[in-house]
Design an enzyme around this catalytic site. Structure first.
Site, PDB file in Angstrom:
ATOM      1  N   SER A   2      16.327 -31.511 -42.912  1.00 24.72           N
ATOM      2  CA  SER A   2      15.844 -31.024 -41.615  1.00 24.72           C
ATOM      3  C   SER A   2      16.974 -30.377 -40.821  1.00 24.72           C
ATOM      4  O   SER A   2      18.153 -30.520 -41.164  1.00 24.72           O
ATOM      5  CB  SER A   2      15.270 -32.198 -40.827  1.00 24.72           C
ATOM      6  OG  SER A   2      14.403 -32.921 -41.661  1.00 24.72           O
TER       7      SER A   2
HETATM    8  C1  LIG Z   1      11.621 -33.579 -44.244  1.00 27.36           C
HETATM    9  S1  LIG Z   1      11.797 -34.411 -45.772  1.00 27.36           S
HETATM   10  C2  LIG Z   1      12.936 -35.725 -45.363  1.00 27.36           C
HETATM   11  C3  LIG Z   1      14.350 -35.289 -45.148  1.00 27.36           C
HETATM   12  C4  LIG Z   1      15.374 -36.329 -45.510  1.00 27.36           C
HETATM   13  N1  LIG Z   1      15.376 -37.442 -44.619  1.00 27.36           N
HETATM   14  C5  LIG Z   1      16.756 -35.719 -45.673  1.00 27.36           C
HETATM   15  O1  LIG Z   1      17.693 -36.142 -45.002  1.00 27.36           O
HETATM   16  O2  LIG Z   1      16.903 -34.814 -46.502  1.00 27.36           O
HETATM   17  C6  LIG Z   1      10.284 -35.342 -45.927  1.00 27.36           C
HETATM   18  C7  LIG Z   1      10.232 -36.195 -47.161  1.00 27.36           C
HETATM   19  O3  LIG Z   1       9.135 -37.083 -47.024  1.00 27.36           O
HETATM   20  C8  LIG Z   1       8.672 -37.365 -48.325  1.00 27.36           C
HETATM   21  N2  LIG Z   1       7.328 -37.954 -48.240  1.00 27.36           N
HETATM   22  C9  LIG Z   1       6.134 -37.339 -48.086  1.00 27.36           C
HETATM   23  N3  LIG Z   1       5.148 -38.251 -48.047  1.00 27.36           N
HETATM   24  C10 LIG Z   1       5.728 -39.476 -48.163  1.00 27.36           C
HETATM   25  C11 LIG Z   1       5.231 -40.790 -48.188  1.00 27.36           C
HETATM   26  N4  LIG Z   1       3.924 -41.057 -48.072  1.00 27.36           N
HETATM   27  N5  LIG Z   1       6.123 -41.809 -48.344  1.00 27.36           N
HETATM   28  C12 LIG Z   1       7.453 -41.560 -48.465  1.00 27.36           C
HETATM   29  N6  LIG Z   1       7.973 -40.315 -48.451  1.00 27.36           N
HETATM   30  C13 LIG Z   1       7.128 -39.288 -48.291  1.00 27.36           C
HETATM   31  C14 LIG Z   1       8.721 -36.030 -49.030  1.00 27.36           C
HETATM   32  O4  LIG Z   1       8.735 -36.194 -50.448  1.00 27.36           O
HETATM   33  C15 LIG Z   1      10.021 -35.443 -48.451  1.00 27.36           C
HETATM   34  O5  LIG Z   1      11.094 -35.658 -49.331  1.00 27.36           O
END
Ligand SMILES: C[S@@+](CC[C@H](N)C(=O)[O-])C[C@H]1O[C@@H](n2cnc3c(N)ncnc32)[C@H](O)[C@@H]1O
Length: 361
Positions: A80
């Site tokens: 992000s």
């Molecule tokens: C915006 S990214 C997170 C960025 C991360 N914190 C970083 O520092 O790079 C959102 C993440 O949420 C994950 N995601 C989506 N649905 C999810 C769920 N139900 N449980 C856990 N993770 C999930 C996606 O696979 C994705 O990697």
């Protein structure tokens, strides 16, 4: 931008480049693949931008874009914008010794910042995508961080079912998962972004006894991609507007849609289910609702005009909402709060007992 020295130090120390060996960059309406071998790579890594690392949940698209040129797709994982990460980390109000759960490991960069600030032994992180979770764990290990990593649905909390002082979701939610309340110690905080077609943004909840939590929408705004199961279906295309039906209006589409306009959050509460839809190539938006109602606006020499269609006159509803908002003293997003328990998820104005209440989700 950062107010807390501990987080300033964490951002200065944790190497973002170690977590972003490759990513996508916008190429018109498509996405081009960039990696370490590209001269632009390092500048992009240390830019203020969000860096998209996965499209359409497909682990192979980056290789395809590298081999065949830019691909179409919807971002499904990213690192992000550092500014928004910083806001969320500060708003988590971590104290020394806190146990923290991050939902949405992604690249692992945010988990590394948490480990730097709190100590690896205090941090757990979960991602739903096994390939993403495994790659993040590898990068975290190679940088010397050892949080507890898991693959699973973060809406269910952490698989081990331990209790946390803080939960940070780096994706957005259409409802607050009750499992988060159950896995947070009373007095602990949950920070997440809201996945709403209008009026998204950040909320910090304080967890109470039993399955309860309450907190304010935060003045500092941030938008994230939704958890997988919380994605919205694509909106239907709008029918063409009848040239004879345009009428003048004093309300602008910008006032209804733009997060930096104070009316936007109130509009989202009064227009449930209404969402912005791209129309045309010039970045213009219209409003649409799944019941088939829609409204388009355009700028004229003297102001704005609107045209509407479908079973309900959405723009009249928006104009009524604007009048109510003015009568309430034009409240901005941070005057609203959210109460969550096993029976309801309710937004309120100023006070949890207020008569001005709206359901969430
Ligand atoms: C915006 S990214 C997170 C960025 C991360 N914190 C970083 O520092 O790079 C959102 C993440 O949420 C994950 N995601 C989506 N649905 C999810 C769920 N139900 N449980 C856990 N993770 C999930 C996606 O696979 C994705 O990697």
């Amino acid at each position: 931008m950062l107010h807390d020295e501990a987080w300033t130090e964490a951002f200065a120390t944790v190497p973002r480049h170690a977590f972003l060996p490759r990513f996508f960059v916008p190429a018109g309406t498509r996405w081009a693949a960039v990696d370490r071998s590209d001269p632009e790579w390092l500048d992009r890594v240390y830019s203020r931008d969000v860096l998209v690392t996965q499209l359409d949940d497909d682990p192979d698209l980056w290789d395809r874009a590298r081999a065949d040129g830019p691909v179409a797709g919807v971002p499904t994982s990213s690192s992000s914008m550092p500014a928004i990460m910083a806001i969320m980390l500060e708003e988590l109000l971590v104290r020394d010794g806190d146990r923290v759960l991050e939902i949405g490991t992604g690249t692992g960069y945010n988990a590394a910042l948490l480990c730097h600030r709190c100590g690896s032994g205090q941090v757990s992180t979960v991602d739903i995508d096994p390939a993403i979770a495994a790659a993040a764990q590898e990068r975290l290990t190679s940088c010397g961080y050892a949080p507890e990593c898991a693959t699973g649905d973060g809406a269910l909390g952490f698989p081990a079912g331990v209790l946390f002082d803080r939960i940070l979701c780096t994706a957005s939610v259409s409802r607050i998962p009750l499992a988060w309340l159950e896995q947070t110690l009373p007095g602990g905080h949950i920070v997440t972004t809201l996945n709403r077609p209008l009026g998204g943004g950040l909320v910090r909840l304080t967890v109470g006894e039993g399955t309860t939590a309450e907190g304010r929408i935060l003045a500092r705004d941030g938008r994230f991609m939704p958890l997988r199961a919380h994605r919205l279906p694509p909106p239907a295309e709008l029918p063409p507007a009848d040239e004879n039906q345009w009428r003048p209006t004093e309300l602008s589409m910008t006032d209804v849609l733009k997060p930096n306009r104070h009316f936007e959050f109130f509009a989202s509460l009064e227009l449930p289910g209404v969402r912005p839809v791209h129309v045309g190539v010039d970045g213009a938006f219209a409003l649409s609702h799944p019941d088939g109602s829609w409204a388009r606006t355009r700028r004229t020499e003297s102001g704005f005009e609107v045209v509407q269609g479908g079973p309900r006159a959405l723009w009249e509803l928006a104009e009524d909402a604007h009048r109510r908002w003015e009568a309430l003293g034009r409240p901005g997003r941070s005057r609203f709060g959210l109460t969550v328990n096993s029976e309801e998820q309710t937004f309120w104005l100023d006070d949890p007992q207020s008569e001005n209440r709206w359901p969430y989700g």
